[in-house]
Design an enzyme around this catalytic site. Structure first.
Site, PDB file in Angstrom:
ATOM      1  N   HIS A 157      34.901  45.019  36.970  1.00  0.00           N
ATOM      2  CA  HIS A 157      33.514  44.583  36.759  1.00  0.00           C
ATOM      3  C   HIS A 157      32.693  45.597  35.930  1.00  0.00           C
ATOM      4  CE1 HIS A 157      34.765  41.691  39.595  1.00  0.00           C
ATOM      5  NE2 HIS A 157      34.414  42.298  40.689  1.00  0.00           N
ATOM      6  N   ASP A 203      38.752  48.401  42.847  1.00  0.00           N
ATOM      7  CA  ASP A 203      38.116  47.152  43.271  1.00  0.00           C
ATOM      8  C   ASP A 203      36.976  46.742  42.338  1.00  0.00           C
ATOM      9  OD1 ASP A 203      37.675  45.014  45.224  1.00  0.00           O
ATOM     10  OD2 ASP A 203      35.822  46.074  45.714  1.00  0.00           O
ATOM     11  N   LYS A 222      41.459  38.390  40.623  1.00  0.00           N
ATOM     12  CA  LYS A 222      41.731  39.807  40.711  1.00  0.00           C
ATOM     13  C   LYS A 222      42.216  40.135  42.120  1.00  0.00           C
ATOM     14  CE  LYS A 222      38.412  42.807  41.617  1.00  0.00           C
ATOM     15  NZ  LYS A 222      37.785  42.889  42.943  1.00  0.00           N
ATOM     16  N   HIS A 232      34.866  37.682  37.918  1.00  0.00           N
ATOM     17  CA  HIS A 232      33.730  36.766  38.140  1.00  0.00           C
ATOM     18  C   HIS A 232      32.415  37.326  37.589  1.00  0.00           C
ATOM     19  CE1 HIS A 232      32.913  39.186  41.749  1.00  0.00           C
ATOM     20  NE2 HIS A 232      31.731  38.609  41.813  1.00  0.00           N
ATOM     21  N   ARG A 237      49.811  26.491  52.702  1.00  0.00           N
ATOM     22  CA  ARG A 237      50.959  26.416  53.612  1.00  0.00           C
ATOM     23  C   ARG A 237      50.695  25.453  54.764  1.00  0.00           C
ATOM     24  NH1 ARG A 237      52.714  32.250  54.792  1.00  0.00           N
ATOM     25  NH2 ARG A 237      50.600  32.128  55.549  1.00  0.00           N
ATOM     26  N   LYS A 266      29.504  50.925  47.982  1.00  0.00           N
ATOM     27  CA  LYS A 266      29.145  50.045  49.103  1.00  0.00           C
ATOM     28  C   LYS A 266      28.197  50.795  50.034  1.00  0.00           C
ATOM     29  CE  LYS A 266      33.096  47.022  48.937  1.00  0.00           C
ATOM     30  NZ  LYS A 266      32.482  45.797  48.412  1.00  0.00           N
ATOM     31  N   GLU A 294      25.947  47.901  46.193  1.00  0.00           N
ATOM     32  CA  GLU A 294      26.025  46.880  47.246  1.00  0.00           C
ATOM     33  C   GLU A 294      25.473  47.468  48.528  1.00  0.00           C
ATOM     34  OE1 GLU A 294      29.642  44.175  47.022  1.00  0.00           O
ATOM     35  OE2 GLU A 294      30.451  46.088  46.377  1.00  0.00           O
ATOM     36  N   LYS A 333      28.754  35.437  35.542  1.00  0.00           N
ATOM     37  CA  LYS A 333      27.351  35.534  35.960  1.00  0.00           C
ATOM     38  C   LYS A 333      26.458  35.274  34.751  1.00  0.00           C
ATOM     39  CE  LYS A 333      28.136  38.841  39.692  1.00  0.00           C
ATOM     40  NZ  LYS A 333      27.619  38.355  40.957  1.00  0.00           N
TER      41      LYS A 333
HETATM   42  C1  BG6 Z   1      34.559  41.697  44.270  1.00  0.00           C
HETATM   43  C2  BG6 Z   1      34.963  42.915  45.044  1.00  0.00           C
HETATM   44  O1  BG6 Z   1      35.338  41.573  43.108  1.00  0.00           O
HETATM   45  O2  BG6 Z   1      33.190  41.804  43.907  1.00  0.00           O
HETATM   46  C3  BG6 Z   1      34.085  43.092  46.268  1.00  0.00           C
HETATM   47  O3  BG6 Z   1      36.321  42.793  45.444  1.00  0.00           O
HETATM   48  C4  BG6 Z   1      32.624  43.080  45.886  1.00  0.00           C
HETATM   49  O4  BG6 Z   1      34.405  44.289  46.971  1.00  0.00           O
HETATM   50  C5  BG6 Z   1      32.309  41.874  45.000  1.00  0.00           C
HETATM   51  O5  BG6 Z   1      31.850  43.047  47.065  1.00  0.00           O
HETATM   52  C6  BG6 Z   1      30.886  41.949  44.464  1.00  0.00           C
HETATM   53  O6  BG6 Z   1      30.570  40.751  43.825  1.00  0.00           O
HETATM   54  P1  BG6 Z   1      29.069  40.226  43.712  1.00  0.00           P
HETATM   55  O7  BG6 Z   1      29.193  38.961  42.916  1.00  0.00           O
HETATM   56  O8  BG6 Z   1      28.598  40.006  45.113  1.00  0.00           O
HETATM   57  O9  BG6 Z   1      28.305  41.297  43.024  1.00  0.00           O
END
Ligand code: BG6
Length: 481
Positions: free
Chosen positions: A238, A233, A146, A176, A51, A329, A214, A180
């Site tokens: 994942h 999330d 996502k 993602h 934008r 987390k 995490e 990896k």
């Molecule tokens: C994201 C989540 O898809 O993946 C985040 O929205 C998370 O909350 C992240 O922290 C973790 O990714 P990675 O690559 O750091 O393990």
């Protein structure tokens, strides 16, 4: 060992949300690194779309500062050449501004990639406007981040809207984790070696543990996260992908639909999980960090920052072998791993073997990618036959040589989009099936308004998660860096 780089075909990539967080942290640095590696040939174009009003020079200045922060190697001739590939268009995703300019920026004879690094509410709107602007050619692809929906109905509606403008073969849904390097290695390990596959079933495997821990909290994404929670999330996408790669049958070929068909079968074979096999948690304040409720600014939040589940894949291969999955987390360390715990030897010939532990294959996804095989060996020394455990350890960085640079997931995925390879992207039916499976469980806890169990920041999650294993006579592996 040096990695091989095969240049991709010329492309025009339009990056929507070019000034946003993901573009700054991952996509623009990733593109630079691929350019620096020689994978992006001269003549490719990266067109920022956002934008903000800016001219090309303004965008070049912006990208220079982004790379200084997130790709510090970007300097000199490489940087100058990369900047000449850039263009910019100021568009309003919800209005008409800029959409008449975009067609003039695109070439007819090259791959077109439209990367939507924007909030999910804009996915369908941008796809429709692209289609109306007449820029969707057979050689075009659309990339969506996502979250892909927040439940089955919204995911299905989004699939329907995207498919009105793009064919399924042109839609690249990013998870993602699939980009990896070590996650792809799960497939290599299983299907390029004959050693493990004969043992990869309920006869030999006692259970599987998948952990994505995490150490960070919600980190400034409180508003989004509080609306999502760990199940939406992390788990629906994942963790489910890691489960699929671990549990799937060997595909007949390493080809996008063959791989995705097998993953889909795993999701469809999942039993519904009773609430008694689910543990939800929410982190308390730590010594130097706030609680989940403080971090999200929502003192009444019932959203989970941790979830653990015991799953059963109901098919011939996995009958009776549970999969325990957990993610959260503010746990003790950042650690992702898949642990395959084999059954104990069937008969104990050594006196000490009453406490025997089966072999375990640990696939470490991050931070230090590698594999470890837990073995029982003889304790060295005279005086009887004493047993001890020893790991057979292999860190990929050590095994392959320090010069191998593991590319970031986004680098790999963006290049796959240009190549037209959908293997590492989720197919529409796969995403819908994952939501369809998890939806009733999320709905059940949302309707019951149950409060997640509190857990200490820097710990291993709520006590109940430990009990989930203990009551089956098993225990989680430690969360250690
Ligand atoms: C994201 C989540 O898809 O993946 C985040 O929205 C998370 O909350 C992240 O922290 C973790 O990714 P990675 O690559 O750091 O393990």
């Amino acid at each position: 060992m040096a990695s091989r780089v095969i240049p991709v075909s010329p492309f025009d990539l339009v990056l929507f949300g070019a000034t946003g967080d993901l573009a700054r942290r991952k996509i623009l640095p990733g593109l630079f690194h691929r350019f620096e590696a020689g994978q992006i040939p001269a003549g490719c174009r990266i067109i920022g779309a956002a934008r903000r009003e800016m001219d090309v020079a303004g965008f070049q200045t912006f990208v220079t500062s982004v790379l200084a922060e997130f790709a510090p190697r970007a300097r000199g001739k490489d940087l100058q050449q990369f900047l000449t590939m850039l263009d910019y268009v100021s568009v309003d995703a919800r209005g008409d501004r800029g959409w008449d300019i975009l067609p003039g920026k695109l070439r007819a004879d090259v791959v077109r990639a439209f990367y939507l690094s924007v909030g999910p509410a804009l996915f369908a709107e941008i796809a429709t406007r692209l289609s109306r602007a007449g820029v969707v050619t057979p050689n075009s692809r659309i990339v969506v981040e996502k979250p892909f929906g927040r439940d089955f109905d919204s995911a299905r509606a989004l699939n329907r809207e995207l498919r009105q403008c793009f064919a399924e073969g042109q839609i690249y849904r990013i998870d993602h984790y699939l980009g990896k390097e070590t996650v792809q290695n799960v497939m290599a390990l299983r299907f390029a070696n004959a050693l493990f596959e004969p043992l990869w079933n309920c006869q030999h495997i006692d259970h599987v543990q998948i952990t994505v821990a995490e150490s960070l909290g919600v980190e400034g994404r409180g508003a989004y996260y509080d609306h999502a929670g760990a199940a939406r999330d992390m788990f629906q996408n994942h963790l489910m992908q890691l489960l699929c790669l671990t549990a799937m049958e060997p595909p007949s070929r390493f080809e996008p639909n063959a791989v995705r068909d097998e993953k889909l079968k795993v999701i469809r074979a999942l039993d519904p999980v009773p609430q008694s096999d689910i543990v939800r948690g929410q982190y308390r304040a730590g010594v130097d960090s706030g609680s989940y409720l403080q971090d999200t600014g929502n003192p009444d939040s019932l959203t989970e920052s941790f979830v653990a589940m015991k799953l059963q894949v109901s098919n011939w291969r996995w009958a009776g072998t549970p999969f325990y999955l957990r993610t959260g987390k503010r746990l003790r360390a950042r650690l992702s791993e898949i642990a395959i715990i084999f059954r104990d030897p069937p008969h104990a010939i050594f006196p000490q073997m009453d406490n025997r532990r089966g072999n375990a294959l640990i696939i470490k996804l991050q931070p230090d990618e590698g594999i470890t095989l837990r073995m029982t060996i003889k304790e060295p020394g005279p005086g009887g036959m004493r047993l001890t455990e020893a790991p057979l350890d292999m860190t990929f960085a050590e095994a392959l040589g320090a010069e191998i640079k593991v590319p970031d997931a986004y680098e790999r995925l963006v290049m796959d989009v240009i190549r037209g390879d959908q293997t590492l992207f989720m197919r529409g039916d796969e995403v819908e099936a994952a939501w369809e499976w998890i939806d009733p469980m999320i709905r059940a806890w949302e309707e019951s308004e149950s409060r997640p169990a509190p857990y200490d920041s820097g710990g291993s999650g709520p006590e109940d998660a430990l009990m989930l294993m203990h009551r089956d006579g098993r225990r989680w592996r430690e969360i250690e860096a």
